[in-house]
Design a protein around this motif. Sequence first.
Motif, PDB file in Angstrom:
ATOM      1  N   LEU A   5      -4.839   5.701   5.760  1.00 51.28           N
ATOM      2  CA  LEU A   5      -4.699   4.375   5.160  1.00 51.28           C
ATOM      3  C   LEU A   5      -4.827   3.295   6.232  1.00 51.28           C
ATOM      4  N   SER A  30       2.979  -0.695   4.277  1.00 54.92           N
ATOM      5  CA  SER A  30       2.425   0.627   3.966  1.00 54.92           C
ATOM      6  C   SER A  30       3.566   1.575   3.627  1.00 54.92           C
ATOM      7  N   GLU A  85       4.524  -0.521   9.048  1.00 55.41           N
ATOM      8  CA  GLU A  85       4.290   0.917   8.891  1.00 55.41           C
ATOM      9  C   GLU A  85       5.629   1.555   8.518  1.00 55.41           C
ATOM     10  N   LEU A 136       0.860  -1.187   0.000  1.00 54.11           N
ATOM     11  CA  LEU A 136       0.000   0.000   0.000  1.00 54.11           C
ATOM     12  C   LEU A 136       0.896   1.237   0.000  1.00 54.11           C
ATOM     13  N   TYR A 168       1.690  -5.848   9.924  1.00 53.28           N
ATOM     14  CA  TYR A 168       1.521  -4.563   9.237  1.00 53.28           C
ATOM     15  C   TYR A 168       2.807  -3.761   9.401  1.00 53.28           C
ATOM     16  N   CYS A 203       3.570   5.117   1.616  1.00 54.55           N
ATOM     17  CA  CYS A 203       2.780   6.126   0.926  1.00 54.55           C
ATOM     18  C   CYS A 203       3.249   7.499   1.387  1.00 54.55           C
TER      19      CYS A 203
END
Length: 278
Positions: free
Chosen positions: A77, A67, A92, A9, A90, A69
């Motif tokens: 998000l 993630s 980050e 992402l 996840y 971005c």
Amino acid sequence: MDQPTVGILHPGSMGAAVAACAATNATAVLWCESGRSTASVERAARFGLTPVATLAELLDRSDIVISLCPPAAAEALAHDVAGYGFAGVYVEANAINPERTQRIAALLPDATLVDGGVIGSPPVGGKTPTLYLSGPAEATACIEALFANTAVQAAVLGTEVGKASALKLSYASFQKTSRVLVALAVGMAREHGVDQELIEVASGRTDSYLSEPQYVAKTAARAWRWAPELEEAADTLAAAGLPPEMLRAAAATLARWNDAKDDSELTLTDALDRLAQP
């Protein structure tokens, strides 16, 4: 975990290249094409990423989600991901301050959050950035394994979420603010007709950014991403009781280049002109 499925992402210039490296040790690397630009579609295809139609499908199939971005979008998000009850790892990996990273961890109670920070250029053309990690040991070990024998060098800083974010912003504070100072110094010298002399003076010194004024145009093209990152770093300074004004001023300077977003044709003269007359 052996050969996990990974979701990215979103596949920007850094995210797509990092995801392609992850594909070396993953069953598949997924990305969600819903609402993304033509450029994102082309980039994802170029890096061999597998498209899925919805975020829900990506999260349902992924063991690990990364993630990567623009900093301003990181928390929103994570909110979107939280709505689906994601329970995997996840990562980050955005350039955000440690407090925001902690808030994102709280948003994802079912997931295992790994704090990440990428230092270096995207892993293409021989570049080998380092992905610094902090968080639960088992989860950081999974991410190390994911990038083993790839152009992304994974380095674990410990188990405390926030360490990787702090390292990334500490480095960015100097590296990116220094580029802004080059623009100001060369712009001032040009106003008085001594810009070439300034560059000659700087060229005699070791590793001076002032000897690389051509990088100012690249700075201008990246300003839309760098300014929010420096605001994040300023928040980190303020939280530590240190003065954030320098970084906020640098972010405000970068904002003068917002309309130069990703302009690869920009010249040094163009960038300095835009800086002087936004």
